[in-house]
Design a protein around this motif. Structure first.
Motif, PDB file in Angstrom:
ATOM      1  N   UNK A 138      -3.649   5.750   3.880  1.00 25.08           N
ATOM      2  CA  UNK A 138      -4.916   6.046   3.230  1.00 25.08           C
ATOM      3  C   UNK A 138      -4.802   7.217   2.258  1.00 25.08           C
ATOM      4  N   UNK A 139      -3.807   8.068   2.491  1.00 20.87           N
ATOM      5  CA  UNK A 139      -3.637   9.272   1.674  1.00 20.87           C
ATOM      6  C   UNK A 139      -2.575   9.120   0.590  1.00 20.87           C
ATOM      7  N   UNK A 140      -2.036   7.919   0.424  1.00 19.04           N
ATOM      8  CA  UNK A 140      -0.983   7.697  -0.568  1.00 19.04           C
ATOM      9  C   UNK A 140      -1.505   7.907  -1.986  1.00 19.04           C
ATOM     10  N   UNK A 141      -0.642   8.428  -2.853  1.00 22.04           N
ATOM     11  CA  UNK A 141      -0.956   8.607  -4.271  1.00 22.04           C
ATOM     12  C   UNK A 141       0.222   8.077  -5.075  1.00 22.04           C
ATOM     13  N   UNK A 142      -0.074   7.262  -6.081  1.00 22.21           N
ATOM     14  CA  UNK A 142       0.981   6.674  -6.921  1.00 22.21           C
ATOM     15  C   UNK A 142       2.019   5.938  -6.087  1.00 22.21           C
ATOM     16  N   UNK A 143       1.560   5.325  -4.990  1.00 18.69           N
ATOM     17  CA  UNK A 143       2.457   4.573  -4.132  1.00 18.69           C
ATOM     18  C   UNK A 143       3.310   5.418  -3.212  1.00 18.69           C
ATOM     19  N   UNK A 144       3.108   6.721  -3.223  1.00 21.26           N
ATOM     20  CA  UNK A 144       3.912   7.616  -2.400  1.00 21.26           C
ATOM     21  C   UNK A 144       3.102   8.053  -1.180  1.00 21.26           C
TER      22      UNK A 144
END
Length: 216
Positions: A138-144
């Motif tokens: 849920x906290x991923x950004x730009x697939x990371x």
């Protein structure tokens, strides 16, 4: 415990001295005394969802304290329910100071800020290093996806007045110092770390590369 600090006068070091001093300060207003709640209500949730920045205070088992900044897009801290929130851990300097403290002392204090708003939100509770797959995804950004996060079991929530931010003029860009007068962080790192044959220019370049390519 009484601490000996011979260099300075007027040190208050006992409970009795403090209680006597406290009477001269006065008592809090009814509003200040009663503003603390023990759960995340709709107002606290709205504040957190609009905050892009917080400070995280922790201490180790010996009481040695540390305060660490956390920041991302507004809403990066997830409100799970009335008693829990989740702070994803983004890439940093890998010292893991806060996480190490939490292992031996789970007590945590947070201050949430919203740009332009003088009042801040304080949240206190118990913290846990959390690797729950659903929360991390849920906290991923730009697939990371972050490797872990800090799960906070909320015990206290309350608004802090704006006096400190008013006095500091923190949100008044026209009163900010000129960039040329600011401390040189690269030079500070060179002098503190004492790494041979490393220049402030090289450190500045390394910092900038990390800010561009290693935020997530």
């Amino acid at each position: 415990m009484v601490f000996e600090i011979k260099k300075f006068e007027g040190i208050i070091s006992t409970v009795e001295e403090f209680e006597l001093f406290r009477t001269s300060v006065g008592t809090p207003s009814e509003r200040a005394a009663n503003k603390v709640i023990s759960f995340i209500d709709e107002h606290v949730s709205e504040f957190i969802s609009n905050s892009p920045f917080l400070t995280m205070a922790t201490a180790n088992s010996e009481g040695q304290c540390d305060v660490s900044p956390r920041g991302d897009h507004p809403g990066f801290v997830s409100v799970i329910d009335e008693q829990h929130l989740f702070i994803p851990e983004r890439p940093g300097n890998k010292r893991m100071d806060s996480a190490q403290n939490i292992i031996t002392n789970p007590n945590i204090g947070l201050i949430f800020l919203i740009p332009g708003l003088g009042e801040t939100l304080r949240v206190n509770g118990k913290a846990y290093i959390c690797r729950d797959p659903e929360l991390l995804e849920m906290s991923a950004v730009n697939g990371r996806v972050p490797l872990f996060g800090i799960l906070v079991e909320v015990q206290e929530c309350y608004v802090h007045c704006a006096k400190a931010l008013i006095r500091s003029s923190l949100w008044k860009p026209d009163l900010w110092p000129e960039k040329e007068t600011l401390p040189s962080v690269p030079q500070m790192l060179v002098d503190h770390a004492k790494i041979p044959n490393v220049t402030s220019e090289e450190v500045a370049k390394s910092l900038q590369e990390g800010y561009v390519n290693r935020l997530y």
